[in-house]
Design a protein around this motif. Structure first.
Motif, PDB file in Angstrom:
ATOM      1  N   LEU A 169      26.315-108.343  16.875  1.00 53.87           N
ATOM      2  CA  LEU A 169      26.619-107.322  15.897  1.00 53.87           C
ATOM      3  C   LEU A 169      27.528-106.277  16.357  1.00 53.87           C
ATOM      4  CD1 LEU A 169      22.769-106.920  14.950  1.00 53.87           C
ATOM      5  CD2 LEU A 169      24.454-108.399  13.664  1.00 53.87           C
TER       6      LEU A 169
ATOM      7  N   MET B 226      25.497 -99.408   4.545  1.00 49.17           N
ATOM      8  CA  MET B 226      26.081-100.396   5.664  1.00 49.17           C
ATOM      9  C   MET B 226      26.540-101.357   4.885  1.00 49.17           C
ATOM     10  SD  MET B 226      22.502-100.844   7.630  1.00 49.17           S
ATOM     11  CE  MET B 226      23.272-102.229   9.108  1.00 49.17           C
ATOM     12  N   ASN B 227      28.006-101.842   5.523  1.00 47.24           N
ATOM     13  CA  ASN B 227      28.813-102.916   4.722  1.00 47.24           C
ATOM     14  C   ASN B 227      29.348-102.532   3.629  1.00 47.24           C
ATOM     15  OD1 ASN B 227      28.817-104.441   7.363  1.00 47.24           O
ATOM     16  ND2 ASN B 227      26.947-105.633   6.752  1.00 47.24           N
TER      17      ASN B 227
ATOM     18  N   MET C 208      29.003-102.975  15.459  1.00 45.72           N
ATOM     19  CA  MET C 208      28.600-101.914  14.476  1.00 45.72           C
ATOM     20  C   MET C 208      29.627-100.931  14.577  1.00 45.72           C
ATOM     21  SD  MET C 208      24.736-101.141  15.109  1.00 45.72           S
ATOM     22  CE  MET C 208      24.334-102.071  16.716  1.00 45.72           C
TER      23      MET C 208
ATOM     24  N   VAL D  75      29.503-105.231  11.140  1.00 46.17           N
ATOM     25  CA  VAL D  75      28.899-104.284  10.386  1.00 46.17           C
ATOM     26  C   VAL D  75      29.413-102.889  10.601  1.00 46.17           C
ATOM     27  CG1 VAL D  75      26.315-103.105  10.160  1.00 46.17           C
ATOM     28  CG2 VAL D  75      26.748-105.613  11.165  1.00 46.17           C
TER      29      VAL D  75
ATOM     30  N   GLU E 288      29.031-110.829  13.968  1.00 47.07           N
ATOM     31  CA  GLU E 288      28.970-110.066  12.622  1.00 47.07           C
ATOM     32  C   GLU E 288      29.498-108.910  12.418  1.00 47.07           C
ATOM     33  OE1 GLU E 288      27.701-111.540   9.570  1.00 47.07           O
ATOM     34  OE2 GLU E 288      27.039-113.298  10.439  1.00 47.07           O
TER      35      GLU E 288
END
Ligand SMILES: [Cu+2]
Length: 473
Positions: free
Chosen positions: A401, A380-381, A403, A367, A365
């Protein structure tokens, strides 16, 4: 966390869960637990506390700041009855503990808030040893005096030290400066649209000092505390020269990253966020909001200040360690060790026993962390909590994730119910990781604890403005 940003069960239950838009992720039932080994009563309420000659009318647990230490052994079932004596609703989140979802203490996600005057009992197993703490997950209540350490002992650990001291760091305004709710209201009044990319507008940082980490805090506080004391009236801890001490340091601040050093000493970092690391010597370290570090130090002969300097701000918290004679250092003492190269905890390496089994991720994912100081907006996002799309997975998966911090500010990102493994650092385990401006940090987790888990920035003002989402399965 409630308010105009659309937090609450309705947003989650309405659900825009990827792949299954009509089936919200259900919270698993509370497991059957054995008889509690640890029982406590926690009374959030209003009290006058003495911060060291300065008196503050504040909200805290059982009339003291920090609240009483809660002590358990790994595997113990802990039962805490909360008697809410505050004039408002509250909740208690057990930060870093890999507990079952219904005990996680996040109103709107895992439970209803505990109403003013009401009681609520949390019962959970604390499976992993380490240094933890607890605090409300309701508004900006953590920026008052509502926090306390939670230490989970490891019966198998040899120890090898003479003293164990818990140090809780905080930034303080409640009852002496603006209230946290007023600060949040001022931020909300200027709340703007989130910039999704870099934003160089630094006009909000007037008066702040410089940090090599970039922007690290939004708010100037009247005081910085260690164990509830201002630097003019610090706590003094005593030992004998040559004794070894384990320091468990917790950053309970809302908006402040600390730079920490002990005058005249080299520190050995042994754990972060509860998990053991390959011992790392350093003369100074950074500790972001929500992070914990365990240190070992062999004490010299004299009086030594342990200083937690508010990074990028003016001010510091102090504790004194006395093993012999000598003059008491002043409130503004600045050990030279602070100006060495401070260690970032995310640069540590785990011990072999702390690693998750090696495994490729089943799901990756992306992020992004977005926002800026002016106009104040964090998310976020590309969106804010309440308008977000939860990250969904399935039990048994390894989730990665990635980030990426698209802002000019460092954000301490925190995951509930799990401890990440950072593949960039040999699988270092952390539940709170500082993501520097424009940095990408890869964080894996094992989806072995189903439920709806908050995932957010631990700068409480950022989280309240919307820098939060959930991981659900
Ligand atoms: Cu943040």
């Amino acid at each position: 966390m409630t308010g105009s940003l659309g937090l609450g069960a309705a947003a989650l239950l309405g659900g825009c869960t990827a792949g299954s838009p009509t089936t919200p992720v259900r919270i698993p039932p509370t497991p059957t637990l054995s008889t509690p080994a640890v029982r406590a009563i926690l009374r959030p309420g209003i009290s006058q506390v003495d911060l060291g000659g300065i008196t503050a009318n504040t909200w805290c647990y059982d009339g003291q700041v920090p609240g009483k230490l809660l002590h358990a052994k790994a595997g113990d079932v802990v039962q805490v009855q909360v008697r809410n004596q505050l004039p408002v609703e509250t909740s208690v989140h057990w930060h870093g503990i890999r507990l079952h979802n219904t005990a996680d203490g996040v109103p709107g996600i895992t439970q209803d808030p505990i109403a003013a005057g009401a009681e609520y009992t949390y019962t959970f197993q604390a499976p992993d040893p380490g240094t933890y703490f607890f605090h409300p997950h309701s508004g900006v209540q953590i920026d008052r005096g509502l926090y306390a350490p939670l230490i989970v002992d490891d019966p198998a650990e040899p120890g090898g030290y003479d003293h164990e001291w818990v140090l809780v760091l905080d930034d303080w305004t409640d009852g002496v400066g603006r209230s946290p709710d007023d600060i949040l209201a001022a931020f909300k009044a200027e709340h703007g649209t989130i910039s999704q990319g870099m934003n160089h507008n630094m006009s909000g940082m007037g008066g702040m000092g410089r940090s090599p980490l970039g922007d690290v805090g939004d708010i100037t506080y009247p005081y910085y505390l260690i164990n509830g004391r201002i630097p003019a009236a610090p706590q003094t801890l005593t030992a004998k020269p040559g004794q070894r001490v384990r320091l468990r340091i917790i950053n309970a601040a809302a908006d402040t990253l600390f730079r920490i050093a002990l005058g005249g000493h080299t520190l050995t970092v042994t754990h972060t966020d509860g998990y053991p690391v390959q011992p790392q010597q350093t003369r100074a370290l950074y500790l972001a909001q929500g992070e914990r570090a365990d240190l070992l130090v062999t004490l010299a002969d004299g009086v030594f200040p342990l200083v937690a300097c508010a990074e990028g701000k003016q001010g510091q918290g102090i504790i004194l360690i006395r093993t012999g004679g000598g003059a008491t250092p002043s409130a503004t003492v600045r050990p030279g060790e602070l100006d060495t190269d401070p260690l970032l905890l995310a640069a540590l390496m785990p011990t072999e026993a702390a690693r998750l089994p090696q495994r490729e991720p089943d799901q990756v994912e992306q992020v992004t962390l977005n926002g800026q100081m002016k106009p104040y907006a964090w998310g976020m996002n590309g969106t804010t909590f309440g308008s977000d799309t939860p990250i969904t997975t399935a039990a048994g998966r390894r989730v990665r994730l990635q980030m990426t911090n698209m802002t000019m500010m460092a954000h301490p990102m925190h995951i509930h119910g799990h401890t990440w493994s950072l593949p960039g650092n040999g699988g270092l385990r952390k539940d709170t990781v500082l993501v520097l401006p424009m940095q990408t940090i890869t964080a894996d987790l094992e989806a072995d604890n189903p439920g709806r888990w908050a995932y957010h920035c631990h700068n409480i003002y950022h989280a309240e403005i919307g820098m939060m989402t959930t991981l659900q399965y």
